[in-house]
Design a protein around this motif. Structure first.
Motif, PDB file in Angstrom:
ATOM      1  N   PRO A  31     -16.904  -9.222 -44.330  1.00 43.39           N
ATOM      2  CA  PRO A  31     -16.781  -9.128 -42.869  1.00 43.39           C
ATOM      3  C   PRO A  31     -17.373 -10.341 -42.163  1.00 43.39           C
ATOM      4  O   PRO A  31     -18.380 -10.894 -42.577  1.00 43.39           O
TER       5      PRO A  31
ATOM      6  N   HIS B  71     -13.430  -9.493 -35.332  1.00 45.60           N
ATOM      7  CA  HIS B  71     -12.776 -10.647 -35.941  1.00 45.60           C
ATOM      8  C   HIS B  71     -12.591 -10.428 -37.435  1.00 45.60           C
ATOM      9  O   HIS B  71     -13.415  -9.799 -38.081  1.00 45.60           O
ATOM     10  N   ILE B  72     -11.520 -10.972 -37.960  1.00 43.34           N
ATOM     11  CA  ILE B  72     -11.297 -11.004 -39.403  1.00 43.34           C
ATOM     12  C   ILE B  72     -11.051 -12.459 -39.756  1.00 43.34           C
ATOM     13  O   ILE B  72     -10.207 -13.105 -39.144  1.00 43.34           O
TER      14      ILE B  72
ATOM     15  N   ILE C 254      -3.846  -8.142 -45.600  1.00 44.62           N
ATOM     16  CA  ILE C 254      -4.947  -8.804 -44.913  1.00 44.62           C
ATOM     17  C   ILE C 254      -5.542  -7.885 -43.859  1.00 44.62           C
ATOM     18  O   ILE C 254      -6.749  -7.799 -43.700  1.00 44.62           O
ATOM     19  N   GLU C 255      -4.669  -7.182 -43.135  1.00 45.88           N
ATOM     20  CA  GLU C 255      -5.154  -6.226 -42.129  1.00 45.88           C
ATOM     21  C   GLU C 255      -4.133  -5.121 -41.952  1.00 45.88           C
ATOM     22  O   GLU C 255      -2.938  -5.315 -42.173  1.00 45.88           O
ATOM     23  N   GLY C 256      -4.628  -3.968 -41.548  1.00 46.37           N
ATOM     24  CA  GLY C 256      -3.766  -2.871 -41.160  1.00 46.37           C
ATOM     25  C   GLY C 256      -3.399  -1.936 -42.290  1.00 46.37           C
ATOM     26  O   GLY C 256      -3.583  -2.228 -43.468  1.00 46.37           O
ATOM     27  N   ASP C 257      -2.895  -0.790 -41.884  1.00 46.07           N
ATOM     28  CA  ASP C 257      -2.383   0.226 -42.789  1.00 46.07           C
ATOM     29  C   ASP C 257      -0.884   0.272 -42.540  1.00 46.07           C
ATOM     30  O   ASP C 257      -0.441   0.633 -41.442  1.00 46.07           O
TER      31      ASP C 257
ATOM     32  N   GLU D 163       0.214   0.487 -36.239  1.00 43.43           N
ATOM     33  CA  GLU D 163      -0.849  -0.453 -35.917  1.00 43.43           C
ATOM     34  C   GLU D 163      -0.448  -1.831 -36.432  1.00 43.43           C
ATOM     35  O   GLU D 163       0.433  -1.944 -37.282  1.00 43.43           O
TER      36      GLU D 163
ATOM     37  N   PHE E 236      -0.285  -5.180 -38.568  1.00 42.85           N
ATOM     38  CA  PHE E 236      -0.549  -5.488 -39.963  1.00 42.85           C
ATOM     39  C   PHE E 236      -0.267  -6.965 -40.203  1.00 42.85           C
ATOM     40  O   PHE E 236       0.517  -7.598 -39.501  1.00 42.85           O
ATOM     41  N   THR E 237      -0.931  -7.506 -41.204  1.00 44.61           N
ATOM     42  CA  THR E 237      -0.661  -8.845 -41.722  1.00 44.61           C
ATOM     43  C   THR E 237      -0.744  -8.745 -43.233  1.00 44.61           C
ATOM     44  O   THR E 237      -1.714  -8.197 -43.763  1.00 44.61           O
TER      45      THR E 237
ATOM     46  N   HIS F 148       3.882 -10.372 -40.552  1.00 42.54           N
ATOM     47  CA  HIS F 148       3.026  -9.634 -39.630  1.00 42.54           C
ATOM     48  C   HIS F 148       3.902  -8.866 -38.652  1.00 42.54           C
ATOM     49  O   HIS F 148       5.070  -9.202 -38.439  1.00 42.54           O
TER      50      HIS F 148
END
Length: 169
Positions: free
Chosen positions: A37, A43-44, A68-71, A76, A78-79, A151
């Motif tokens: 983190p 931030h990511i 990288i991010e999201g479900d 929502e 996502f990347t 994304h």
């Protein structure tokens, strides 16, 4: 998606009702991402060495994914990244939402179409971007290893035009 908005695939199938199931199938692969983190709120920040790659259950063997991010099963952002080996073909398919692709390395050959026709594909070198509409059929292939980043907003999924092309069947 809110309200009575409905997206139909080229075969007339209602995509909205299938989004969650498709996203669940896509995310059934054993992949994870261990990100250290960042201290800033919300931030990511990820370096290439932070990425953990795993197989993609909804694609032919050889493709690898890193979230990288999201479900992908939820509504929502996502990347994700896909690593595709040389001489890899992504059979004609559709997605329930806009597909936004950035080529990070290699040259990705990508096109709109219901059949793989290499003459119709555009060669997208590193740094190129492709944006495809929901429900529009597309295909792609590689001649060398390629890494692309996708994304958007989920739920995310993939539906192959020919069910025989779907490795989940």
């Amino acid at each position: 998606m809110a309200g009575n908005t409905s997206i139909r695939s080229p075969r007339g199938l209602d995509i909205n009702g299938r989004c969650l199931a498709m996203a669940a199938l896509l995310t059934a692969s054993p992949f994870t991402l261990a990100v250290t983190p960042y201290n800033g709120e919300g931030h990511i920040m990820v370096t290439p060495s932070d990425l953990e790659w795993g197989p993609v259950g909804s694609m032919a063997p050889g493709a690898q994914i890193s979230i990288i991010e999201g479900d992908l099963a939820k509504e929502e952002p996502f990347t994700m990244r896909l690593k595709l080996p040389a001489d890899y073909v992504i059979a004609p398919h559709i997605h329930p939402a806009y597909e936004r692709v950035t080529v990070l390395s290699g040259t990705f050959h990508f096109a709109h179409g219901k059949e793989v026709d290499r003459d119709k594909a555009s060669a997208l070198p590193e740094g190129s971007v492709a944006i495809m509409s929901p429900g529009d059929p597309m295909f792609g292939y590689t001649e060398e290893e390629v890494v692309i980043q996708l994304h958007g907003t989920g739920p995310w999924g993939i539906e192959y035009l020919n069910p025989e092309d779907d490795p989940r069947n």
